[in-house]
Scaffold this motif. Structure first.
Motif, PDB file in Angstrom:
ATOM      1  N   GLU A  72     -17.920  39.307  39.531  1.00  0.00           N
ATOM      2  CA  GLU A  72     -19.141  39.961  39.965  1.00  0.00           C
ATOM      3  C   GLU A  72     -18.837  41.426  40.245  1.00  0.00           C
ATOM      4  O   GLU A  72     -17.882  41.754  40.943  1.00  0.00           O
ATOM      5  N   THR A  73     -19.636  42.329  39.667  1.00  0.00           N
ATOM      6  CA  THR A  73     -19.469  43.761  39.921  1.00  0.00           C
ATOM      7  C   THR A  73     -20.769  44.326  40.477  1.00  0.00           C
ATOM      8  O   THR A  73     -21.784  43.625  40.546  1.00  0.00           O
ATOM      9  N   ALA A  74     -20.734  45.610  40.826  1.00  0.00           N
ATOM     10  CA  ALA A  74     -21.933  46.252  41.377  1.00  0.00           C
ATOM     11  C   ALA A  74     -23.080  46.256  40.385  1.00  0.00           C
ATOM     12  O   ALA A  74     -24.256  46.332  40.771  1.00  0.00           O
ATOM     13  N   THR A  75     -22.769  46.172  39.100  1.00  0.00           N
ATOM     14  CA  THR A  75     -23.819  46.198  38.068  1.00  0.00           C
ATOM     15  C   THR A  75     -24.039  44.824  37.425  1.00  0.00           C
ATOM     16  O   THR A  75     -24.708  44.724  36.406  1.00  0.00           O
ATOM     17  N   GLY A  76     -23.475  43.788  38.019  1.00  0.00           N
ATOM     18  CA  GLY A  76     -23.648  42.447  37.481  1.00  0.00           C
ATOM     19  C   GLY A  76     -22.336  41.837  37.039  1.00  0.00           C
ATOM     20  O   GLY A  76     -21.248  42.331  37.361  1.00  0.00           O
ATOM     21  N   LEU A  77     -22.414  40.732  36.286  1.00  0.00           N
ATOM     22  CA  LEU A  77     -21.212  40.056  35.822  1.00  0.00           C
ATOM     23  C   LEU A  77     -20.538  40.860  34.717  1.00  0.00           C
ATOM     24  O   LEU A  77     -21.201  41.450  33.865  1.00  0.00           O
ATOM     25  N   ALA A  78     -19.208  40.865  34.737  1.00  0.00           N
ATOM     26  CA  ALA A  78     -18.438  41.595  33.729  1.00  0.00           C
ATOM     27  C   ALA A  78     -17.109  40.890  33.507  1.00  0.00           C
ATOM     28  O   ALA A  78     -16.635  40.156  34.375  1.00  0.00           O
ATOM     29  N   VAL A  79     -16.523  41.117  32.336  1.00  0.00           N
ATOM     30  CA  VAL A  79     -15.183  40.593  32.094  1.00  0.00           C
ATOM     31  C   VAL A  79     -14.238  41.242  33.103  1.00  0.00           C
ATOM     32  O   VAL A  79     -14.273  42.443  33.339  1.00  0.00           O
ATOM     33  N   SER A  80     -13.403  40.419  33.696  1.00  0.00           N
ATOM     34  CA  SER A  80     -12.499  40.889  34.734  1.00  0.00           C
ATOM     35  C   SER A  80     -11.566  41.981  34.224  1.00  0.00           C
ATOM     36  O   SER A  80     -11.045  41.909  33.107  1.00  0.00           O
ATOM     37  N   GLY A  81     -11.350  42.980  35.069  1.00  0.00           N
ATOM     38  CA  GLY A  81     -10.423  44.040  34.713  1.00  0.00           C
ATOM     39  C   GLY A  81      -9.014  43.531  34.482  1.00  0.00           C
ATOM     40  O   GLY A  81      -8.256  44.115  33.688  1.00  0.00           O
ATOM     41  N   ASP A  82      -8.644  42.439  35.149  1.00  0.00           N
ATOM     42  CA  ASP A  82      -7.317  41.854  34.935  1.00  0.00           C
ATOM     43  C   ASP A  82      -7.119  41.444  33.481  1.00  0.00           C
ATOM     44  O   ASP A  82      -6.016  41.549  32.938  1.00  0.00           O
ATOM     45  N   VAL A  83      -8.195  40.955  32.874  1.00  0.00           N
ATOM     46  CA  VAL A  83      -8.134  40.512  31.479  1.00  0.00           C
ATOM     47  C   VAL A  83      -8.298  41.694  30.533  1.00  0.00           C
ATOM     48  O   VAL A  83      -7.616  41.797  29.500  1.00  0.00           O
ATOM     49  N   LEU A  84      -9.187  42.607  30.892  1.00  0.00           N
ATOM     50  CA  LEU A  84      -9.493  43.726  30.006  1.00  0.00           C
ATOM     51  C   LEU A  84      -8.355  44.737  29.904  1.00  0.00           C
ATOM     52  O   LEU A  84      -8.161  45.340  28.842  1.00  0.00           O
ATOM     53  N   TYR A  85      -7.624  44.925  30.989  1.00  0.00           N
ATOM     54  CA  TYR A  85      -6.636  46.005  30.998  1.00  0.00           C
ATOM     55  C   TYR A  85      -5.693  45.968  29.798  1.00  0.00           C
ATOM     56  O   TYR A  85      -5.557  46.973  29.081  1.00  0.00           O
ATOM     57  N   PRO A  86      -5.011  44.842  29.524  1.00  0.00           N
ATOM     58  CA  PRO A  86      -4.095  44.856  28.377  1.00  0.00           C
ATOM     59  C   PRO A  86      -4.816  45.009  27.045  1.00  0.00           C
ATOM     60  O   PRO A  86      -4.256  45.563  26.091  1.00  0.00           O
ATOM     61  N   LEU A  87      -6.063  44.522  26.952  1.00  0.00           N
ATOM     62  CA  LEU A  87      -6.809  44.638  25.700  1.00  0.00           C
ATOM     63  C   LEU A  87      -7.196  46.086  25.420  1.00  0.00           C
ATOM     64  O   LEU A  87      -7.199  46.528  24.270  1.00  0.00           O
ATOM     65  N   VAL A  88      -7.505  46.830  26.470  1.00  0.00           N
ATOM     66  CA  VAL A  88      -7.987  48.203  26.324  1.00  0.00           C
ATOM     67  C   VAL A  88      -6.854  49.223  26.358  1.00  0.00           C
ATOM     68  O   VAL A  88      -6.899  50.234  25.659  1.00  0.00           O
ATOM     69  N   HIS A  89      -5.812  48.928  27.140  1.00  0.00           N
ATOM     70  CA  HIS A  89      -4.798  49.953  27.387  1.00  0.00           C
ATOM     71  C   HIS A  89      -3.386  49.598  26.904  1.00  0.00           C
ATOM     72  O   HIS A  89      -2.504  50.457  26.977  1.00  0.00           O
ATOM     73  N   ALA A  90      -3.161  48.381  26.436  1.00  0.00           N
ATOM     74  CA  ALA A  90      -1.785  48.005  26.085  1.00  0.00           C
ATOM     75  C   ALA A  90      -1.671  47.396  24.685  1.00  0.00           C
ATOM     76  O   ALA A  90      -0.677  46.755  24.372  1.00  0.00           O
ATOM     77  N   ASP A  91      -2.692  47.588  23.862  1.00  0.00           N
ATOM     78  CA  ASP A  91      -2.664  47.124  22.464  1.00  0.00           C
ATOM     79  C   ASP A  91      -2.528  45.613  22.321  1.00  0.00           C
ATOM     80  O   ASP A  91      -2.101  45.113  21.272  1.00  0.00           O
ATOM     81  N   THR A  92      -2.881  44.870  23.350  1.00  0.00           N
ATOM     82  CA  THR A  92      -2.862  43.407  23.263  1.00  0.00           C
ATOM     83  C   THR A  92      -4.011  42.951  22.384  1.00  0.00           C
ATOM     84  O   THR A  92      -5.137  43.450  22.506  1.00  0.00           O
ATOM     85  N   ASP A  93      -3.741  41.993  21.490  1.00  0.00           N
ATOM     86  CA  ASP A  93      -4.796  41.580  20.559  1.00  0.00           C
ATOM     87  C   ASP A  93      -5.119  40.090  20.597  1.00  0.00           C
ATOM     88  O   ASP A  93      -5.933  39.610  19.813  1.00  0.00           O
ATOM     89  N   THR A  94      -4.503  39.342  21.535  1.00  0.00           N
ATOM     90  CA  THR A  94      -4.769  37.904  21.619  1.00  0.00           C
ATOM     91  C   THR A  94      -4.937  37.474  23.064  1.00  0.00           C
ATOM     92  O   THR A  94      -4.102  37.789  23.919  1.00  0.00           O
ATOM     93  N   VAL A  95      -6.032  36.770  23.323  1.00  0.00           N
ATOM     94  CA  VAL A  95      -6.266  36.172  24.637  1.00  0.00           C
ATOM     95  C   VAL A  95      -6.110  34.667  24.517  1.00  0.00           C
ATOM     96  O   VAL A  95      -6.656  34.049  23.595  1.00  0.00           O
ATOM     97  N   VAL A  96      -5.373  34.075  25.435  1.00  0.00           N
ATOM     98  CA  VAL A  96      -5.256  32.616  25.499  1.00  0.00           C
ATOM     99  C   VAL A  96      -5.821  32.169  26.843  1.00  0.00           C
ATOM    100  O   VAL A  96      -5.290  32.520  27.900  1.00  0.00           O
ATOM    101  N   VAL A  97      -6.925  31.414  26.808  1.00  0.00           N
ATOM    102  CA  VAL A  97      -7.549  30.883  28.012  1.00  0.00           C
ATOM    103  C   VAL A  97      -7.002  29.474  28.230  1.00  0.00           C
ATOM    104  O   VAL A  97      -7.128  28.610  27.357  1.00  0.00           O
ATOM    105  N   ILE A  98      -6.402  29.249  29.412  1.00  0.00           N
ATOM    106  CA  ILE A  98      -5.684  28.001  29.667  1.00  0.00           C
ATOM    107  C   ILE A  98      -6.370  27.210  30.776  1.00  0.00           C
ATOM    108  O   ILE A  98      -6.303  27.563  31.957  1.00  0.00           O
ATOM    109  N   GLY A  99      -7.036  26.126  30.389  1.00  0.00           N
ATOM    110  CA  GLY A  99      -7.504  25.164  31.373  1.00  0.00           C
ATOM    111  C   GLY A  99      -6.430  24.110  31.592  1.00  0.00           C
ATOM    112  O   GLY A  99      -5.415  24.098  30.906  1.00  0.00           O
ATOM    113  N   HIS A 100      -6.651  23.222  32.528  1.00  0.00           N
ATOM    114  CA  HIS A 100      -5.668  22.141  32.718  1.00  0.00           C
ATOM    115  C   HIS A 100      -6.341  20.882  33.228  1.00  0.00           C
ATOM    116  O   HIS A 100      -7.401  20.939  33.873  1.00  0.00           O
ATOM    117  N   THR A 101      -5.747  19.760  32.913  1.00  0.00           N
ATOM    118  CA  THR A 101      -6.299  18.472  33.334  1.00  0.00           C
ATOM    119  C   THR A 101      -6.347  18.393  34.858  1.00  0.00           C
ATOM    120  O   THR A 101      -5.495  18.937  35.555  1.00  0.00           O
TER     121      THR A 101
END
Length: 227
Positions: A72-101
């Motif tokens: 939740e941000t001041a302007t509504g829901l947004a992708v978390s900066g924790d996730v965005l940072y490497p995508l925007v600033h570190a040339d990361t090109d793969t996200v793996v979302v890990i759920g668990h039983t």
């Protein structure tokens, strides 16, 4: 001071000895990890260990209750900066979302949707965020499931929802690969504890389609619930 803190610091000494010399030389001035993993904050899920990550700079790890990729941000829901940072600033090109039983966050959200539960404000905030994405999944669950079966199907549904958020966001680069997996330590998918099972690739959740489009993943694709 608890003896457990001394024990923890002792483990760190062992870590430092293993990583001495040149283990950090290549990442002294920056990072360019190929992967960012978004895992549930659960002590039973060893986020780095499950991928044998022992190389500094290889995996950008993010932990959040319910493996959430949004906040939740001041302007509504947004992708978390924790996730965005490497995508925007570190040339990361793969996200793996890990759920668990047996996910506790999904369990709490499921119970709250069915019959409101009491939680401290911080936990309540997390549950309320997850409820926005899981409420329709609870309604759609097949009949006749016991609670454990329902929870583990919602774990997959939650991974799907987090991937949908990433794919819908204008902040996430279009060429980002997004993979959803479920980490199983409860013999739900197979009796080989600790395996991750691929349940979603770039928004595709049909196992046959994933296998056809990504044959290299075929032996790891498995879902409990196709809807």
């Amino acid at each position: 001071m608890s003896d457990s803190i001394s024990e923890l610091l002792g483990r760190n000494e062992h870590h430092a000895r293993e990583f001495e010399n040149d283990r950090f030389e290549d990442v002294q001035d920056g990072q360019a990890p190929p992967f960012v993993t978004v895992c549930c904050s659960d002590s039973r899920v060893l986020q780095d260990e499950l991928f044998e990550n022992r190389t500094p700079g290889d995996v950008f790890t993010v932990g959040a209750i319910g493996n959430r990729v949004f906040e939740e941000t001041a302007t509504g829901l947004a992708v978390s900066g924790d996730v965005l940072y490497p995508l925007v600033h570190a040339d990361t090109d793969t996200v793996v979302v890990i759920g668990h039983t047996g996910c506790g966050a999904v369990t709490a959200t499921y119970k709250d949707i069915r019959d409101e539960i009491e939680e401290p404000a911080g936990i309540r905030h997390c549950i309320d965020l997850l409820k926005r994405r899981l409420a329709d999944g609870v309604v759609a669950l097949p009949e006749g499931l016991d609670e454990s079966e329902a929870i583990n199907r919602l774990v997959e549904y939650n991974v799907d929802q987090q991937i949908a958020i990433l794919r819908e966001s204008d902040d996430v680069p279009e060429d980002t690969d997004i993979v959803g997996v479920v980490y199983d330590f409860q013999d739900v998918y197979t009796d080989e504890r600790g395996l991750v099972h691929v349940v979603n690739v770039d928004g595709v959740r049909d196992p046959e389609q994933i296998e056809a489009e990504h044959p290299e993943l075929a032996d790891r694709v498995q879902r409990l619930w196709t809807y």
